[in-house]
Design a protein around this motif. Sequence first.
Motif, PDB file in Angstrom:
ATOM      1  N   MET A   1       0.825  -1.210   0.000  1.00 26.05           N
ATOM      2  CA  MET A   1       0.000   0.000   0.000  1.00 26.05           C
ATOM      3  C   MET A   1       0.856   1.256   0.000  1.00 26.05           C
ATOM      4  O   MET A   1       1.886   1.322   0.670  1.00 26.05           O
ATOM      5  CB  MET A   1      -0.900   0.049   1.250  1.00 26.05           C
ATOM      6  N   ASP A   2       0.403   2.258  -0.749  1.00 29.95           N
ATOM      7  CA  ASP A   2       0.929   3.617  -0.612  1.00 29.95           C
ATOM      8  C   ASP A   2      -0.107   4.529   0.029  1.00 29.95           C
ATOM      9  O   ASP A   2       0.234   5.616   0.496  1.00 29.95           O
ATOM     10  CB  ASP A   2       1.329   4.185  -1.977  1.00 29.95           C
ATOM     11  N   ALA A   3      -1.369   4.099   0.013  1.00 33.65           N
ATOM     12  CA  ALA A   3      -2.439   4.880   0.630  1.00 33.65           C
ATOM     13  C   ALA A   3      -3.500   3.936   1.168  1.00 33.65           C
ATOM     14  O   ALA A   3      -3.872   2.967   0.501  1.00 33.65           O
ATOM     15  CB  ALA A   3      -3.063   5.843  -0.376  1.00 33.65           C
ATOM     16  N   LEU A   4      -3.951   4.220   2.376  1.00 35.04           N
ATOM     17  CA  LEU A   4      -5.066   3.504   2.973  1.00 35.04           C
ATOM     18  C   LEU A   4      -6.055   4.543   3.450  1.00 35.04           C
ATOM     19  O   LEU A   4      -5.741   5.362   4.318  1.00 35.04           O
ATOM     20  CB  LEU A   4      -4.601   2.639   4.149  1.00 35.04           C
ATOM     21  N   LEU A   5      -7.260   4.541   2.864  1.00 36.63           N
ATOM     22  CA  LEU A   5      -8.277   5.553   3.155  1.00 36.63           C
ATOM     23  C   LEU A   5      -9.415   4.931   3.949  1.00 36.63           C
ATOM     24  O   LEU A   5      -9.912   3.852   3.593  1.00 36.63           O
ATOM     25  CB  LEU A   5      -8.837   6.137   1.856  1.00 36.63           C
ATOM     26  N   ALA A   6      -9.817   5.586   5.026  1.00 32.78           N
ATOM     27  CA  ALA A   6     -10.983   5.149   5.782  1.00 32.78           C
ATOM     28  C   ALA A   6     -12.236   5.629   5.052  1.00 32.78           C
ATOM     29  O   ALA A   6     -12.376   6.809   4.732  1.00 32.78           O
ATOM     30  CB  ALA A   6     -10.952   5.701   7.196  1.00 32.78           C
ATOM     31  N   ILE A   7     -13.144   4.705   4.795  1.00 30.72           N
ATOM     32  CA  ILE A   7     -14.376   5.011   4.062  1.00 30.72           C
ATOM     33  C   ILE A   7     -15.571   4.525   4.875  1.00 30.72           C
ATOM     34  O   ILE A   7     -15.436   3.690   5.767  1.00 30.72           O
ATOM     35  CB  ILE A   7     -14.381   4.351   2.669  1.00 30.72           C
ATOM     36  N   VAL A   8     -16.737   5.088   4.554  1.00 35.81           N
ATOM     37  CA  VAL A   8     -17.988   4.641   5.178  1.00 35.81           C
ATOM     38  C   VAL A   8     -19.050   4.496   4.100  1.00 35.81           C
ATOM     39  O   VAL A   8     -18.995   5.172   3.069  1.00 35.81           O
ATOM     40  CB  VAL A   8     -18.486   5.625   6.266  1.00 35.81           C
ATOM     41  N   PRO A   9     -20.030   3.617   4.311  1.00 30.69           N
ATOM     42  CA  PRO A   9     -21.124   3.503   3.347  1.00 30.69           C
ATOM     43  C   PRO A   9     -21.892   4.823   3.244  1.00 30.69           C
ATOM     44  O   PRO A   9     -22.175   5.470   4.256  1.00 30.69           O
ATOM     45  CB  PRO A   9     -22.010   2.393   3.925  1.00 30.69           C
ATOM     46  N   VAL A  10     -22.207   5.219   2.032  1.00 34.47           N
ATOM     47  CA  VAL A  10     -22.966   6.452   1.811  1.00 34.47           C
ATOM     48  C   VAL A  10     -24.275   6.417   2.600  1.00 34.47           C
ATOM     49  O   VAL A  10     -24.691   7.422   3.182  1.00 34.47           O
ATOM     50  CB  VAL A  10     -23.236   6.648   0.304  1.00 34.47           C
ATOM     51  N   GLU A  11     -24.905   5.256   2.649  1.00 30.85           N
ATOM     52  CA  GLU A  11     -26.208   5.143   3.304  1.00 30.85           C
ATOM     53  C   GLU A  11     -26.145   5.507   4.786  1.00 30.85           C
ATOM     54  O   GLU A  11     -27.125   5.978   5.346  1.00 30.85           O
ATOM     55  CB  GLU A  11     -26.737   3.711   3.153  1.00 30.85           C
ATOM     56  N   GLY A  12     -24.999   5.274   5.417  1.00 31.02           N
ATOM     57  CA  GLY A  12     -24.906   5.554   6.842  1.00 31.02           C
ATOM     58  C   GLY A  12     -24.136   6.807   7.190  1.00 31.02           C
ATOM     59  O   GLY A  12     -23.885   7.068   8.362  1.00 31.02           O
TER      60      GLY A  12
END
Length: 243
Positions: free
Chosen positions: A139-150
Motif C-alpha cells: 500500500m501507498d495509501a489507505l483511506l478510511a471510508i464509510v457507506p454512503v447510506e450511513g
Amino acid sequence: MSTKMHPILKPAQAMVLAAGLGKRMRPMTDKMPKPLVPVAGKPMLDHVLDRLGDAGFDRVVVNNHYLGEMISAHVAKRDFPLVVNSAEAELLETGGGVQNALPLLDDTAILVANADMYWTEGREPLFERMMDAFDAEHMDALLAIVPVEGAFGYDGAGDFFWQVDGRLKRRGSAPRAPYVFTGIQILNPRLFEGLLPGNFSLNVIYDRALESGRCYGLVHDGRWFHIGTPDALADAERTLAGQ
C-alpha cells in the motif's frame, strides 16, 4: 494526558489538517476556525487530537492558515499529545499542506486526518484499525471510508467503489458509488516525490496511488458525521444527544 496508551503497530506519525476556511459554516466561522467549533462537548480538533493520543501518538503536526493564531493558541494549552504547528502564509489546500509539513513528519508513513469532522468508534478505535491494516509492502495509501447510506449529513453521490481485494476505484462516470471518504488516511510520503511545492489537493496523491494499484480502503464500522453547515451541526448534536 490520556491514561490509555496503545502501542503504535506500524511506523507512522500523524498530521491534522486544520487550515481550511470553513465558508459553509458561516456565520459561526466568521470569528472562529471550523476545527474549533464544538461538537459533543468539545472542539472537533480536540476530538481528533485526543484519539491520536489514545492511539499512542505523542507528537502531532497541525497546520493552520485561516485564523491560524487561534489554532496555535488553542493547541498550546493542551498537555498531550505535543502539537507542532505548521503555519501556512497562503492556503495550500490539503495536498500542499501535507507536502509543506513533510520535513516535520516521518519518512515511512503518515496518518493524516481532517480536523473538521466527527465520528464514533466501532468495535475497535479507528486509528488503531488503520495502523494495523496498513501494509507498506503493498500500500501507498489507505483511506478510511464509510457507506454512503450511513454517512450522517452527507447527500453526495459517493467517492469510491471498494473492490474484493480491498483496493479502491473512483466513482468516475458512474451515477453513484457506495462509499464516501471520511478524511482519515495513511499515506506513504513517496507519493509526493517530484511534485512542485504549492497549492494542490490530496486527490493528486490518491490518483498516483490508484494508478499504481496501491490505494486501499478500510470501512469504518462506527458512525461518521459530515458537518458542513450550522444546520448539519445542529442535526448532529440532536442525533448524538439521543444515542
